[in-house]
Design an enzyme around this catalytic site. Structure first.
Site, short mmCIF file in Angstrom:
data_model
loop_
_atom_site.label_atom_id
_atom_site.label_comp_id
_atom_site.label_asym_id
_atom_site.label_seq_id
_atom_site.Cartn_x
_atom_site.Cartn_y
_atom_site.Cartn_z
N ARG A 56 -3.38 -10.19 5.28
CA ARG A 56 -3.96 -10.20 3.93
C ARG A 56 -2.91 -9.64 2.98
O ARG A 56 -2.51 -8.48 3.09
CB ARG A 56 -5.23 -9.35 3.90
N LYS A 72 0.82 -1.21 0.00
CA LYS A 72 0.00 0.00 0.00
C LYS A 72 0.86 1.27 0.00
O LYS A 72 2.07 1.24 0.25
CB LYS A 72 -0.96 -0.02 1.20
#
Length: 274
Positions: free
Chosen positions: A255, A221
């Protein structure tokens, strides 16, 4: 701490890895990479072989300012892939990344095991009713607004305190519907600045006060690659570091896009705590 997935009790006292499979053309990292049956099967086979316990399947990109996708289009994208994967991998534990109750219902009917809702029911008032009906584990993420508006909604008086209140309300709502298996996701990158993402990571252990399993999704991210001045393609090392931090702070599910490296993190974490 366990969750019930299709009659199978998954023990989260040992952290588990959830591999990401995006079948969207515009996902921030792997958009458009898996567009035919062969590529999809090969990718999932690889993640399962590398040690993924869950596969998280999404057909609607939730990156900041993502384009709107109709419910019909999301269903058309995702249901055939659920059917394909359940056929090829009968024991697969599929998590469905959706905020729409009709998509959740259709996927569960076709063999999905978990619903991963970025909006924790805020974008579809019928979502929790569907979860209660099917009694599947429900991942509730913290977010404000929609994927299109969330990055304009980052003003907080006390962010972590407000997040805890948000989750407390959501948990109470879910329990009132007799939903059994709940998982909390702080929502890194959702209605949070880069600095706020690091504040959440710094205070991650506070979320254990909710007494629920904790999922962390920071894979590649912007809090990583923008902080380092690199691209998402170059952010694996930073992802691995923050996954290790998350494990030390008590995350039960990671995740990730890169299953092998995350599983190695978990194995070394086990050795550290043996």
């Amino acid at each position: 701490m366990t969750i019930n997935c299709k009659g199978q009790l998954i023990d989260l006292s040992l952290p588990k890895v959830m591999g990401i499979l995006n079948i969207t053309p515009n996902s921030f990292f792997d958009g458009g990479r898996y567009s035919n049956e062969g590529e999809i099967i090969a990718k999932v086979e690889k993640m399962l072989a590398e040690g993924a316990t869950f596969i998280d399947l999404g057909a609607y990109s939730s990156k900041p300012s993502a384009e709107f996708v109709s419910e019909e289009e999301e269903l058309n994208r995702i249901v055939p892939v659920v059917q394909l994967l359940v056929k090829h991998f009968p024991d697969i534990l599929l998590s469905i990344d959706t905020f729409r109750s009709k998509v959740a219902s259709a996927c569960i009917e076709n063999g999905a095991a978990i619903i991963n809702d970025i909006a924790a029911g805020n974008l579809d008032e019928k979502m929790m009713e569907v979860i209660a009906q099917y009694q599947v584990p429900y991942i509730m993420m913290h977010m404000r607004g929609t994927p299109q508006t969330m990055q304009s909604l980052t003003e907080y008086d006390d962010m972590v305190k407000e997040m805890m209140f948000y989750f407390s309300e959501k948990i109470a709502q879910a329990r009132s519907l007799r939903i059994n298996d709940l998982i909390v996701d702080p929502g890194f990158g959702f209605a949070k600045t880069i600095e706020q993402n690091f504040e959440v990571m710094q205070k991650l252990e506070l979320f254990h006060n909710l007494e629920l399993p904790l999922l962390v999704g920071i894979s590649r991210k912007s809090m990583i690659h923008k902080s380092l001045g690199i691209s998402a393609d170059e952010a694996l090392n930073g992802t691995t570091f923050l996954n290790a931090v998350a494990l030390i702070k008590g995350a039960q599910i990671l995740r990730v896009h890169d299953v092998k490296e995350a599983v190695e993190c978990v194995k070394l974490f086990e050795k550290l705590n043996a």
